[in-house]
Structure formats: C-alpha cells, structure tokens
Design a protein around this motif. Structure first.
Motif: not given
Length: 356
Positions: A127-137, A149-157, A166-173
C-alpha cells in the motif's frame, strides 16, 4: 519565484512533502535506512524493487512505514523480452571475467529477475502512496488496479515521445530522466539507450511543454543549483540518486563512496558491461577493460548480469572499486558525506536562496 511556488506547492501538498525533492529509486542501493531518513526530513523515500523477492518488498515497506512518515515510492522495471542467447558470446565473456573474479559456470547466465507479477502483487499489498515504472509502461490492467487502490503512478521516461505515451497510458506524474543519470536510464527501447542520449536541460522543458501532468526532473542533479535549475525549467520537483549515495544511510561500499568524491563528469561512462543494459558508472579498471576494442561483446540483459554476479560480489566483499558495480551520475563529485536528513535540508535551503 511565485510561479515556481504555484507549481511546487500543490505537488508537495499532494504527496505530503516539505520540499520538492525526491530520493531516486535505485535498485540495490536503497536500504530502508536511507528512505527513513529522507522521508522523516520531509522528502519522498524510494526503493527500486527489481532484484527483490515479494517477501523482501514486504519487509522493506514494513520497516520504512514503522520508522518514518511512510511517504515513499516503489519502483520496478517493465520486463524486457526474453533475451536471445549466444553460447559462444557467453563463453567469451566468462573467459574474460576469469581475470576479475571467480570462474563463472555456464549456468550463471541463466539467472533471471524475480517474477514481475508476484512483485506487483507485493507492491500492492504494501500500500505505498506511489508506484513508479522504468523501462516502459505498466500494462492497462495494472494501471487500472493502481488507480482503483488510490496509488499514484509515476512513469520514468527518457524522451518526449515516451512522455506522451506515458501520459496517454494514465501516468499521473512524468519523471524526465536526462542522460546524465547514473545507473540504468529509463529508456523504453533497450537497443536505443546508448544512441539516444538527451541531456536534462534539453529534455525537461520539452517534456513540460508536451504534457499536462506534473513533471519531475532527474539525472545529474546533486546540489541546490541543480534543484533550482530544474524548477526554473518547469519541473514540479527534483529527484536525486547519486547525490545521496555518500550519505551514511545509503550503506554503499566505502570504496564506491570514496570514488564518487573524485569522479568528474568525464570519469563516468555508459556501457553494458555489468548487466547487458546500458548504464552509467564510474570508469573503473574493469569497465575500461571490458569496453576496450578487444573485449568480448557483453551478453544481453539479464544474462550479462548473471555472468558478472560473482565478480561484483567479490568486489563488494573486498571493497575493490575496480570490480564493484559503481553506478554514478555525471554530477557524482557533488555528493556529500553527510546524514541524509541534513543533506535534504541543505539542498532545499540552497535552492530556495537561489530562486529567491
């Protein structure tokens, strides 16, 4: 200054931060102690879970929550396609590695990261407040689960095109990572990682102009000047990795921490010699030898990681910088050997003074 505060304050309020500075999620170099110190100072802790089992993810999150404000992100790589194996190439790499550590058995190249779906379930359970991705989406079903779950998605680009996707896929940051960054840069296309080297000063304003969600700047930021510059260029926050590695809470090998203090920008190099994926490290003895014209071509990720595992472990045990996987961004020499909480506060004080 007011325009910057109008951008950074909502970001900080949203994630419970005292200042717009984030710890970068560095796989293998984010012990709980570092995130606990950063989070309790008012920042965002972080963990790169790439190499962690589900149980290790759970234990990390439990410890950080118990001893801190609980403001942190969990980050994972989007899996690469299965590598194409080449027995002759791997044999050449194993022969080369004999000069640097224990003999490497053929099966060392069979090593694979933990199961991605099981890791994702462990991240959800933490239950982290944020989950992020790298190397893709993250795939759509995972994105939907995070949102439910109310978890914010940060996408690294690493490019504007990736930021838009990433924005089109739903990344919030969006986390815009310049080529100055240490370790593996978040390129969606592994084959293009060495060819596409976009510095943060060019990437950041272009991404800010291209997307509507908040943008975090990372890569080569290690002091208050870098933080201030990132915010001036449109970022809502700055993320720092190498700049925190000399803090005692990072617990990296002393030889690595000491080497960072002497590492000029030109003393780093992007290569595939440690893992098979392009990553920026200190140009140590091993790296120089492994990138020489007569050196064998590295195996693909994660085969090369498996082949070099014994050497890297031996190097860490012996505190031998020439065999340590010494990731480093181009601003490594700006890292300071001070407690992480003190560094966090100093970074924001310096940046605030410049912005004022």
């Amino acid at each position: 200054m007011q325009a910057i505060l109008d951008r950074t304050r909502p970001f900080c309020d949203r994630f419970g931060l005292k200042a717009p500075i984030l710890l970068a999620p560095m796989a293998g170099a984010c012990p709980p102690s570092l995130s606990i110190a950063v989070a309790n100072a008012g920042g965002l802790g972080a963990c790169g879970v790439l190499l962690m089992t589900p149980e290790e993810i759970t234990n990390w999150a439990d410890e950080v929550r118990r001893q801190s404000t609980g403001v942190y992100q969990l980050n994972n790589w989007i899996p690469d396609p299965a590598p194409l194996r080449d027995a002759a190439r791997e044999a050449a790499v194993r022969q080369f590695l004999k000069q640097w550590g224990p003999a490497v058995p053929p099966e060392a190249g069979d090593a694979t990261p933990p199961d991605f779906k099981a890791q994702f379930e462990a991240m959800l359970a933490a239950k982290p407040p944020i989950v992020s991705s790298v190397m893709g989406l993250y795939p759509p079903e995972m994105v939907q689960t995070l949102k439910s779950r109310g978890i914010t998605w940060f996408a690294n680009i690493s490019t504007v095109t990736e930021a838009k996707a990433a924005e089109a896929a739903g990344a919030e940051v969006i986390v815009a990572q310049g080529s100055e960054a240490g370790g593996h840069r978040g390129c969606f296309d592994a084959e293009a990682a060495e060819r596409t080297q976009i510095g943060l000063f060019s990437l950041l304003p272009a991404v800010v102009d291209a997307v509507k969600v908040p943008v975090v700047a990372t890569g080569g930021i290690a002091d208050g000047r870098g933080v201030a510059a990132a915010l001036m260029l449109g970022a809502s926050a700055a993320q720092i990795g190498t700049g925190f590695l000399r803090c005692p809470e990072a617990k990296i090998a002393p030889a690595w921490a000491d080497a960072l203090s002497r590492t000029l920008p030109e003393d780093t190099i992007v290569s595939r010699v440690f893992s098979g994926r392009a990553g920026r490290s200190i140009a140590t003895g091993f790296v120089k030898a492994a990138t020489a014209p007569d050196a064998p071509v590295p195996a693909p990720y994660p085969v090369q990681r498996g082949l070099t595992a014994a050497m890297r472990a031996a190097g860490a045990k012996a505190n031998d910088i020439d065999r340590i996987q010494a990731w480093a961004g181009q601003s490594a020499a700006l890292a300071r050997p001070v407690p992480a909480a003190d560094l966090y506060k100093e970074l924001w004080q310096e940046a605030s003074a410049l912005l004022a």
